[in-house]
Design a protein around this motif. Structure first.
Motif, short mmCIF file in Angstrom:
data_model
loop_
_atom_site.label_atom_id
_atom_site.label_comp_id
_atom_site.label_asym_id
_atom_site.label_seq_id
_atom_site.Cartn_x
_atom_site.Cartn_y
_atom_site.Cartn_z
N ALA A 61 -21.50 2.50 -24.18
CA ALA A 61 -21.54 3.65 -23.27
C ALA A 61 -20.31 3.71 -22.38
CB ALA A 61 -22.80 3.58 -22.40
N ASN A 62 -19.96 4.92 -22.00
CA ASN A 62 -18.90 5.14 -21.02
C ASN A 62 -19.52 4.99 -19.63
OD1 ASN A 62 -16.83 5.97 -19.36
ND2 ASN A 62 -16.69 8.05 -20.20
N LEU A 63 -19.35 3.85 -19.03
CA LEU A 63 -20.02 3.54 -17.77
C LEU A 63 -19.35 4.18 -16.56
CD1 LEU A 63 -20.95 -0.21 -18.36
CD2 LEU A 63 -22.33 1.84 -18.79
N SER A 64 -18.31 4.99 -16.82
CA SER A 64 -17.68 5.70 -15.71
C SER A 64 -18.45 6.98 -15.36
CB SER A 64 -16.23 6.05 -16.05
OG SER A 64 -16.17 6.98 -17.14
N VAL A 65 -19.37 7.37 -16.25
CA VAL A 65 -20.24 8.52 -15.98
C VAL A 65 -21.68 8.01 -15.87
CG1 VAL A 65 -18.70 10.11 -17.17
CG2 VAL A 65 -20.54 9.02 -18.45
N PRO A 66 -22.55 8.73 -15.18
CA PRO A 66 -23.94 8.27 -15.03
C PRO A 66 -24.61 8.04 -16.38
CG PRO A 66 -23.48 10.04 -13.50
CD PRO A 66 -22.28 9.94 -14.40
N TYR A 104 -26.72 0.98 -12.55
CA TYR A 104 -28.18 0.99 -12.43
C TYR A 104 -28.64 2.03 -11.42
CZ TYR A 104 -32.89 -0.43 -11.12
OH TYR A 104 -34.24 -0.43 -10.84
N ASN A 105 -27.97 2.13 -10.30
CA ASN A 105 -28.39 3.06 -9.23
C ASN A 105 -28.31 4.51 -9.67
OD1 ASN A 105 -28.92 0.95 -7.47
ND2 ASN A 105 -26.89 1.04 -6.50
N ASN A 106 -27.39 4.83 -10.57
CA ASN A 106 -27.19 6.23 -10.98
C ASN A 106 -27.78 6.56 -12.34
OD1 ASN A 106 -25.66 6.92 -8.65
ND2 ASN A 106 -23.85 5.93 -9.55
N MET A 107 -28.47 5.60 -12.98
CA MET A 107 -28.99 5.85 -14.33
C MET A 107 -30.26 6.69 -14.31
SD MET A 107 -30.89 2.34 -15.61
CE MET A 107 -31.25 3.09 -17.22
N THR A 108 -30.53 7.33 -15.46
CA THR A 108 -31.76 8.10 -15.68
C THR A 108 -32.34 7.70 -17.03
OG1 THR A 108 -30.83 9.97 -14.45
CG2 THR A 108 -32.78 10.39 -15.81
N TYR A 109 -33.63 7.43 -17.05
CA TYR A 109 -34.31 7.07 -18.30
C TYR A 109 -35.47 8.06 -18.49
CZ TYR A 109 -35.86 3.85 -22.02
OH TYR A 109 -36.18 3.28 -23.23
N ILE A 110 -35.42 8.82 -19.58
CA ILE A 110 -36.42 9.86 -19.83
C ILE A 110 -37.17 9.53 -21.12
CG2 ILE A 110 -36.80 12.32 -20.25
CD1 ILE A 110 -34.03 12.75 -18.86
N SER A 111 -38.48 9.43 -21.02
CA SER A 111 -39.33 9.23 -22.20
C SER A 111 -39.90 10.57 -22.63
CB SER A 111 -40.47 8.26 -21.88
OG SER A 111 -41.38 8.19 -22.97
N VAL A 112 -39.65 10.95 -23.88
CA VAL A 112 -40.20 12.19 -24.43
C VAL A 112 -41.49 11.80 -25.16
CG1 VAL A 112 -39.79 14.16 -25.93
CG2 VAL A 112 -37.89 13.14 -24.67
N HIS A 162 -37.35 0.91 -10.37
CA HIS A 162 -37.23 1.67 -11.62
C HIS A 162 -37.81 3.07 -11.49
CE1 HIS A 162 -35.73 -1.88 -13.38
NE2 HIS A 162 -36.73 -2.24 -14.17
N SER A 163 -38.86 3.22 -10.71
CA SER A 163 -39.66 4.45 -10.71
C SER A 163 -38.84 5.70 -10.42
CB SER A 163 -40.81 4.33 -9.70
OG SER A 163 -41.69 3.28 -10.09
N SER A 164 -37.89 5.59 -9.50
CA SER A 164 -37.10 6.77 -9.12
C SER A 164 -36.10 7.16 -10.21
CB SER A 164 -36.34 6.50 -7.81
OG SER A 164 -35.44 5.41 -7.97
N LYS A 165 -35.89 6.28 -11.17
CA LYS A 165 -34.91 6.53 -12.23
C LYS A 165 -35.58 6.86 -13.56
CE LYS A 165 -32.04 3.05 -9.94
NZ LYS A 165 -32.98 3.02 -8.79
N PHE A 166 -36.91 6.79 -13.60
CA PHE A 166 -37.66 6.96 -14.85
C PHE A 166 -38.61 8.15 -14.74
CE2 PHE A 166 -41.53 6.16 -17.33
CZ PHE A 166 -41.01 5.98 -18.60
N ARG A 167 -38.68 8.91 -15.81
CA ARG A 167 -39.68 9.98 -15.86
C ARG A 167 -40.13 10.22 -17.30
NH1 ARG A 167 -35.05 13.54 -15.20
NH2 ARG A 167 -34.93 15.10 -16.88
N VAL A 168 -41.31 10.79 -17.44
CA VAL A 168 -41.87 11.10 -18.75
C VAL A 168 -41.99 12.61 -18.88
CG1 VAL A 168 -43.76 10.75 -20.35
CG2 VAL A 168 -43.18 8.96 -18.72
N GLU A 169 -41.52 13.14 -19.99
CA GLU A 169 -41.69 14.55 -20.30
C GLU A 169 -42.68 14.67 -21.44
OE1 GLU A 169 -37.85 16.24 -21.04
OE2 GLU A 169 -37.11 15.84 -19.00
#
Length: 447
Positions: free
Chosen positions: A125-130, A160-168, A188-195
């Motif tokens: 990954a390009n870690l210079s972007v979120p 880690y602070n700027n990451m987003t993890y989305i579960s479809v 983790h909770s603020s960075k994780f969401r389920v769609e």
């Protein structure tokens, strides 16, 4: 298959995915399928029959089985087990205690399996972007938690602070389980969401996302609906296979029609891309051979996979993909290239069907993944394979792809010592000979 006795031969095959309950990749089946007999009054394509046999909300296989996901109370301490025999005994004990039919690899080898995936992402990954990660069919959330744990501990703090993890995830109940699992680490909770939606429904993705991102799919392809095509001999044209009821209203039979379905047509085009570039001499030999030894052909097409990839490439053009699945399956009785294993459990014993039409909601249907065809579909959906028809085009490949067997992947990105027993036996490396990882990342080589 899910409930076969744990033996050296079958150990790699006990990990069929509960994740697939949450994928639902094809368009909803015809209304006629919503009957107690799976097939209604009108013929349906094989992919719709399989979709209904597996996912029908009332009569499908997954709907009739427990929706609970196998979750280990604690990680297995491999270094405390003597060897293969002790490991097999330990896993057998876990299954009996939990009354769960299957555990996914990411669960049995937690957190190390997910950590290997996270390391592969961090290196690429390009870690210079979120960092943005999607997971298709997140199961119990074990992969999501493991990946986020690893990034929290090993990546720069800003990543880690700027990451987003989305579960479809299409299952509301699994979505809640995932939130609970990931929420065990409060940050983790603020960075994780389920769609909660169908991953193959383009409308659910909204506008095109130009941001680079990662998509994780673990054992997703094997339960995606497939189509079946048939040819009378080696040179006769392919025909679509449909399923219809006989006059007795109880027996199902196949119906062959000329190719018309766009998804099937595209899949055949991709499958035969190289074949179409063969020499005329090869075609003449095949024609002679078909006259001397005529042989009907049956071929299973991963149209569900193609549809999902088309949606992902359209919605996430800069995505990087990491997927794992089975390369082959044991004791397949159903005829045809890339044929599925159709297995049911009755009275405590497993039975493999020789005809997919026997699966009427009481049997699992799962397919091997042709990784060469997967790569070709990936290039097709990115737009590159289509460009090659224009020989004047000098555009390079839009994707860089790599296929590794599971042991090679984990030796490169994981921590193999963490899943090794006292005598050196390593189930993660030694028992997954029939599984591979596929990695695909975009390039800028288009000139």
């Amino acid at each position: 298959m899910l409930s076969r006795t744990l033996t050296t031969k079958t150990l790699p095959f006990i990990f069929n995915v509960v994740d697939l309950i949450a994928v639902n990749p094809c368009q909803p089946p015809l209304k006629a399928l919503f009957s107690t007999h799976i097939v209604g009054d009108k013929p349906v394509l094989v992919r719709d029959f399989i979709h209904s046999a597996l996912y029908h909300p009332k009569h499908g296989y997954f709907s009739q089985r427990s929706r609970s996901v196998g979750v280990l109370d604690a990680a297995i301490k491999f270094n405390q087990l003597q060897g293969r025999k002790a490991y097999m005994k330990h896993v057998d004990k876990i299954y009996k205690q939990s009354e769960i039919s299957w555990f996914t690899p990411v669960e049995l080898f937690k957190p190390w399996y997910a950590h290997g995936i996270a390391e592969a992402i961090m290196r690429t990954a390009n870690l210079s972007v979120p960092l943005k990660i999607y997971e298709i069919g997140g199961g119990s959330g074990t992969c999501a938690k493991g990946v986020m744990d690893y990034i929290m501990l090993n990546a720069p703090e800003r990543v880690y602070n700027n990451m987003t993890y989305i579960s479809v995830e299409i299952s509301p109940s699994l979505a809640e389980i995932q939130k609970e699992t990931v929420g065990q680490v409060s940050s983790h909770s603020s960075k994780f969401r389920v769609e909660c939606r169908d991953a193959a429904d383009r409308a659910g993705w909204g506008n095109v996302v130009q941001q680079p991102c990662w998509v994780i799919m673990l054992e997703v392809f094997d339960n995606l609906p497939h189509d079946l095509i048939y040819s009378e001999n080696q040179v006769s044209p392919w025909m679509e296979v449909w399923v219809e009821k006989q006059h007795d209203r109880e027996t199902l039979t196949e119906l062959y029609k000329p190719l018309e379905d766009p998804l099937i047509t595209r899949c055949i085009e991709i499958m035969e891309f190289d074949e179409n570039h063969n020499t005329q001499r090869s075609g003449m030999l095949k024609n002679i051979w078909s006259k001397v030894f005529p042989k009907p052909r049956r071929c299973w097409l991963p149209t569900g996979c193609l549809k999902l990839l088309e949606v992902l490439h359209d919605a996430l053009p800069k995505m990087s993909l990491i997927a794992s699945d089975f390369t082959f399956l044991p004791d397949v009785k159903v005829p045809g290239e890339r044929a599925p294993l159709v297995s049911t459990k009755k009275d405590g014993s497993s039975t493999d069907y020789g005809n997919y039409l026997d699966a009427k909601g009481d049997a699992d249907i799962f397919f091997p993944t042709d990784f060469l065809l997967l790569e070709r579909m990936d290039h097709y959906c990115s737009g590159w394979l289509k460009m090659q028809k224009d020989k004047s085009s000098k555009q390079g490949k839009k994707r860089r792809t790599l296929t590794l067997d599971t042991s090679s992947f984990m030796e490169e990105f994981g921590l193999p010592t963490k899943t090794r027993t006292k005598d050196g036996y390593n189930p993660l490396l030694d028992d997954f000979k029939n599984t591979k990882f596929y990695l695909s990342v975009p390039t800028h080589n288009t000139k």
